[in-house]
Enzyme design. Sequence first.
Site, PDB file in Angstrom:
ATOM      1  N   ASN A  37      40.070  40.549  46.934  1.00 56.57           N
ATOM      2  CA  ASN A  37      38.766  40.999  46.435  1.00 56.57           C
ATOM      3  C   ASN A  37      37.791  40.524  46.985  1.00 56.57           C
ATOM      4  O   ASN A  37      37.660  39.539  47.323  1.00 56.57           O
ATOM      5  CB  ASN A  37      39.093  40.452  45.063  1.00 56.57           C
ATOM      6  CG  ASN A  37      37.336  40.894  44.221  1.00 56.57           C
ATOM      7  OD1 ASN A  37      37.171  41.332  44.427  1.00 56.57           O
ATOM      8  ND2 ASN A  37      37.500  40.186  42.799  1.00 56.57           N
ATOM      9  N   HIS A 122      41.588  34.855  28.936  1.00 56.51           N
ATOM     10  CA  HIS A 122      40.086  34.433  28.350  1.00 56.51           C
ATOM     11  C   HIS A 122      38.753  34.475  27.727  1.00 56.51           C
ATOM     12  O   HIS A 122      38.768  36.103  27.125  1.00 56.51           O
ATOM     13  CB  HIS A 122      39.477  35.252  30.125  1.00 56.51           C
ATOM     14  CG  HIS A 122      40.247  35.216  30.972  1.00 56.51           C
ATOM     15  ND1 HIS A 122      39.776  35.812  32.315  1.00 56.51           N
ATOM     16  CD2 HIS A 122      41.603  34.686  31.419  1.00 56.51           C
ATOM     17  CE1 HIS A 122      41.081  35.769  33.253  1.00 56.51           C
ATOM     18  NE2 HIS A 122      41.564  34.788  32.928  1.00 56.51           N
ATOM     19  N   ARG A 147      42.101  30.715  27.521  1.00 52.66           N
ATOM     20  CA  ARG A 147      41.190  30.320  28.626  1.00 52.66           C
ATOM     21  C   ARG A 147      39.372  29.945  27.978  1.00 52.66           C
ATOM     22  O   ARG A 147      39.662  30.762  27.736  1.00 52.66           O
ATOM     23  CB  ARG A 147      41.804  30.497  29.675  1.00 52.66           C
ATOM     24  CG  ARG A 147      40.818  30.178  30.802  1.00 52.66           C
ATOM     25  CD  ARG A 147      40.769  30.479  32.358  1.00 52.66           C
ATOM     26  NE  ARG A 147      40.031  31.565  32.474  1.00 52.66           N
ATOM     27  CZ  ARG A 147      38.760  32.091  33.715  1.00 52.66           C
ATOM     28  NH1 ARG A 147      39.651  31.863  34.052  1.00 52.66           N
ATOM     29  NH2 ARG A 147      37.558  33.362  33.482  1.00 52.66           N
ATOM     30  N   TYR A 159      30.104  31.042  36.262  1.00 56.27           N
ATOM     31  CA  TYR A 159      31.267  31.412  36.502  1.00 56.27           C
ATOM     32  C   TYR A 159      32.111  31.443  35.301  1.00 56.27           C
ATOM     33  O   TYR A 159      32.321  30.851  34.623  1.00 56.27           O
ATOM     34  CB  TYR A 159      32.844  30.478  37.235  1.00 56.27           C
ATOM     35  CG  TYR A 159      33.458  31.315  37.453  1.00 56.27           C
ATOM     36  CD1 TYR A 159      34.604  32.257  38.157  1.00 56.27           C
ATOM     37  CD2 TYR A 159      34.702  30.593  36.184  1.00 56.27           C
ATOM     38  CE1 TYR A 159      35.755  32.431  38.081  1.00 56.27           C
ATOM     39  CE2 TYR A 159      36.113  30.384  35.942  1.00 56.27           C
ATOM     40  CZ  TYR A 159      36.852  31.916  37.526  1.00 56.27           C
ATOM     41  OH  TYR A 159      37.197  32.379  37.318  1.00 56.27           O
ATOM     42  N   ASP A 212      38.853  26.232  33.438  1.00 59.51           N
ATOM     43  CA  ASP A 212      38.957  27.070  34.801  1.00 59.51           C
ATOM     44  C   ASP A 212      37.680  25.487  35.672  1.00 59.51           C
ATOM     45  O   ASP A 212      36.510  26.927  35.343  1.00 59.51           O
ATOM     46  CB  ASP A 212      39.292  28.259  35.123  1.00 59.51           C
ATOM     47  CG  ASP A 212      39.141  28.509  36.659  1.00 59.51           C
ATOM     48  OD1 ASP A 212      39.263  27.436  37.182  1.00 59.51           O
ATOM     49  OD2 ASP A 212      39.398  29.384  36.942  1.00 59.51           O
ATOM     50  N   HIS A 214      36.740  26.092  38.807  1.00 62.95           N
ATOM     51  CA  HIS A 214      37.263  26.800  40.131  1.00 62.95           C
ATOM     52  C   HIS A 214      36.642  26.219  41.145  1.00 62.95           C
ATOM     53  O   HIS A 214      36.012  26.681  41.755  1.00 62.95           O
ATOM     54  CB  HIS A 214      35.962  27.772  39.920  1.00 62.95           C
ATOM     55  CG  HIS A 214      35.990  29.278  40.032  1.00 62.95           C
ATOM     56  ND1 HIS A 214      35.927  29.917  40.854  1.00 62.95           N
ATOM     57  CD2 HIS A 214      37.125  30.064  39.824  1.00 62.95           C
ATOM     58  CE1 HIS A 214      36.039  31.544  41.317  1.00 62.95           C
ATOM     59  NE2 HIS A 214      37.876  31.239  41.167  1.00 62.95           N
ATOM     60  N   GLU A 238      42.450  23.822  35.433  1.00 54.79           N
ATOM     61  CA  GLU A 238      43.079  24.824  36.919  1.00 54.79           C
ATOM     62  C   GLU A 238      41.798  24.022  38.220  1.00 54.79           C
ATOM     63  O   GLU A 238      40.565  23.976  37.593  1.00 54.79           O
ATOM     64  CB  GLU A 238      42.846  25.671  36.362  1.00 54.79           C
ATOM     65  CG  GLU A 238      42.740  27.112  37.024  1.00 54.79           C
ATOM     66  CD  GLU A 238      42.861  28.727  36.870  1.00 54.79           C
ATOM     67  OE1 GLU A 238      42.794  29.198  37.443  1.00 54.79           O
ATOM     68  OE2 GLU A 238      42.921  28.854  35.717  1.00 54.79           O
ATOM     69  N   GLU A 264      45.763  29.646  43.093  1.00 59.53           N
ATOM     70  CA  GLU A 264      45.081  31.006  43.821  1.00 59.53           C
ATOM     71  C   GLU A 264      45.218  31.415  44.686  1.00 59.53           C
ATOM     72  O   GLU A 264      44.523  32.762  45.416  1.00 59.53           O
ATOM     73  CB  GLU A 264      44.384  31.040  42.283  1.00 59.53           C
ATOM     74  CG  GLU A 264      43.113  30.681  42.409  1.00 59.53           C
ATOM     75  CD  GLU A 264      41.992  31.708  41.356  1.00 59.53           C
ATOM     76  OE1 GLU A 264      40.720  31.687  41.510  1.00 59.53           O
ATOM     77  OE2 GLU A 264      42.317  31.111  40.353  1.00 59.53           O
ATOM     78  N   ARG A 285      50.360  27.912  40.790  1.00 60.75           N
ATOM     79  CA  ARG A 285      48.945  29.370  40.345  1.00 60.75           C
ATOM     80  C   ARG A 285      49.072  30.135  41.069  1.00 60.75           C
ATOM     81  O   ARG A 285      47.942  31.487  41.423  1.00 60.75           O
ATOM     82  CB  ARG A 285      47.066  28.684  40.134  1.00 60.75           C
ATOM     83  CG  ARG A 285      47.885  27.835  38.764  1.00 60.75           C
ATOM     84  CD  ARG A 285      46.991  29.371  37.891  1.00 60.75           C
ATOM     85  NE  ARG A 285      45.954  29.906  37.894  1.00 60.75           N
ATOM     86  CZ  ARG A 285      45.737  30.663  37.649  1.00 60.75           C
ATOM     87  NH1 ARG A 285      46.355  31.592  37.377  1.00 60.75           N
ATOM     88  NH2 ARG A 285      44.446  31.421  37.403  1.00 60.75           N
ATOM     89  N   HIS A 314      48.676  34.021  38.804  1.00 64.76           N
ATOM     90  CA  HIS A 314      47.526  33.894  39.349  1.00 64.76           C
ATOM     91  C   HIS A 314      46.943  35.481  38.434  1.00 64.76           C
ATOM     92  O   HIS A 314      47.776  36.729  39.340  1.00 64.76           O
ATOM     93  CB  HIS A 314      46.322  34.540  40.441  1.00 64.76           C
ATOM     94  CG  HIS A 314      45.596  34.291  40.584  1.00 64.76           C
ATOM     95  ND1 HIS A 314      44.671  34.159  39.782  1.00 64.76           N
ATOM     96  CD2 HIS A 314      44.602  35.166  41.815  1.00 64.76           C
ATOM     97  CE1 HIS A 314      43.379  34.632  40.006  1.00 64.76           C
ATOM     98  NE2 HIS A 314      43.306  35.449  41.563  1.00 64.76           N
ATOM     99  N   ASP A 318      41.368  42.005  39.517  1.00 62.32           N
ATOM    100  CA  ASP A 318      41.197  42.703  40.529  1.00 62.32           C
ATOM    101  C   ASP A 318      42.981  42.248  41.445  1.00 62.32           C
ATOM    102  O   ASP A 318      43.179  42.986  42.753  1.00 62.32           O
ATOM    103  CB  ASP A 318      40.381  40.941  42.145  1.00 62.32           C
ATOM    104  CG  ASP A 318      40.331  39.897  41.855  1.00 62.32           C
ATOM    105  OD1 ASP A 318      41.308  39.490  42.112  1.00 62.32           O
ATOM    106  OD2 ASP A 318      40.063  39.197  40.812  1.00 62.32           O
ATOM    107  N   GLU A 341      48.546  34.280  33.417  1.00 58.71           N
ATOM    108  CA  GLU A 341      47.301  34.324  33.146  1.00 58.71           C
ATOM    109  C   GLU A 341      47.464  36.243  33.220  1.00 58.71           C
ATOM    110  O   GLU A 341      48.114  37.269  33.987  1.00 58.71           O
ATOM    111  CB  GLU A 341      46.540  34.633  34.049  1.00 58.71           C
ATOM    112  CG  GLU A 341      45.339  35.009  34.051  1.00 58.71           C
ATOM    113  CD  GLU A 341      44.437  34.615  35.226  1.00 58.71           C
ATOM    114  OE1 GLU A 341      42.940  34.459  35.018  1.00 58.71           O
ATOM    115  OE2 GLU A 341      45.025  34.502  36.402  1.00 58.71           O
ATOM    116  N   TRP A 404      32.600  28.309  45.092  1.00 57.11           N
ATOM    117  CA  TRP A 404      32.468  29.083  43.663  1.00 57.11           C
ATOM    118  C   TRP A 404      33.630  29.714  42.980  1.00 57.11           C
ATOM    119  O   TRP A 404      35.016  28.976  43.945  1.00 57.11           O
ATOM    120  CB  TRP A 404      32.282  30.534  44.200  1.00 57.11           C
ATOM    121  CG  TRP A 404      32.039  31.400  43.452  1.00 57.11           C
ATOM    122  CD1 TRP A 404      31.141  31.059  42.326  1.00 57.11           C
ATOM    123  CD2 TRP A 404      33.038  32.518  42.058  1.00 57.11           C
ATOM    124  NE1 TRP A 404      31.247  32.483  40.899  1.00 57.11           N
ATOM    125  CE2 TRP A 404      32.548  33.480  41.332  1.00 57.11           C
ATOM    126  CE3 TRP A 404      34.311  32.991  43.466  1.00 57.11           C
ATOM    127  CZ2 TRP A 404      33.578  33.902  40.264  1.00 57.11           C
ATOM    128  CZ3 TRP A 404      34.851  34.201  42.588  1.00 57.11           C
ATOM    129  CH2 TRP A 404      34.422  34.378  41.781  1.00 57.11           C
TER     130      TRP A 404
END
Length: 404
Positions: A37, A122, A147, A159, A212, A214, A238, A264, A285, A314, A318, A341, A404
């Site tokens: 991605n 999610h 999640r 996010y 998450d 992130h 996560e 991930e 993950r 994961h 994407d 997921e 991010w």
Amino acid sequence: MKITDVSVVVTSPGRNFVTLKIGTDEGVTGLGDATLNGRELAVASYLRDHVVPLLLGTDPHRIEDTWQLLYRGAYWRRGPVTMAAISAVDVALWDIKGKVAGLPLYQLLGGASRDRVATYGHASGRDLPQLFDSIRERLAHGYPAIRVQSGVPGLHRVYATPTAPDAAPDPANGFALPAVEDWDTGAYLRHLPRVFEAVRAEFGPDLPLLHDSHHRLTPLQAARLGKALEPYDLFWLEDCTPAENQEGLRLVRRHTTTPLAIGEVFNTVFDFQTLISEQLIDYVRASVTHFGGISPLRKLLDFAAMHQIKSAMHGPEDVSPVGTAAAIHLDLAVHNFGIQEYSGHSPLAHRVFPHSYTFTDGFLHPGDAPGIGVDIDEEIAAAHPYQQSYLPVNRLLDGTVHDW
């Protein structure tokens, strides 16, 4: 049997996907997902310019040998572009092997270890009412675990949550530049425990909840958050901290019993070596698409099983339906499966990639079509060409670029 034709299909049925298609002199074809991605064309070029010439004329049944050739033979090992390309080859060869055998991939991996694959969905909201509505929607779709992602007061873009109505529009210079999200770690750490307190009060103690972070916290901040969330019995926290610093997870582990899931963005077993051998995480993950394929990920999960660590591959939008299918086959086969997921895909993506896997009442099954059970409609794919796009970037309130 010999490989006689290899092509790379780049298409955007709602979002960009890169697919490798391998053909043989006996008319059997295989598909692999090479989507990275935000850097899709780099992998497409790597495949076309460097990998395809190495495959032509080779035996598609020599999966392990081909994997080692592409990994060791390039000299420049690892990295997301290389490993996504190798993954596409690996999965396509497993797809061919399954079709030749007349068996679904999971049967070649030792057969099913369970009847179906549990997933999580999610849910997100700018505020609690919107978040509660999102959770109810996921529960209505049958997801057995949720999640939870929440907006943070004072931040416009966070996010995995809906954008605030007054958020500034993204810049556009002929293509989609990265959206810019804002971040305040202190506000997040103060707000999130209140979110989970409210969710537990509304939905009760039995619903498995995940969150998450992130990669946005230091190890000390992650330890504080994990400790603060212990009363709400999370299924996992996560990516609490950037885990390239594997030793940092020792601090987190010492200070919280909240289960941890990480990986991930990892590409090889070396990224997990310390985390698994010291039991610093509870869930792996990694994804089939970004870890080099079925072959290395099965080995990683066997390594994880020795340390009572489970899989949690994961599964974002994407990762194409090709990569999703490969993951579901592995989920069904490995003994130490944890959860999958599953974000799903658009109706158009399902038309481009017709598949045998099913999603019913929150559970997945790969189906029993030979191979991975996914095809590609190249005519529809061609009608939806690549669209320039980027993942968002994140900045602190003073403008500093943050994770991010």
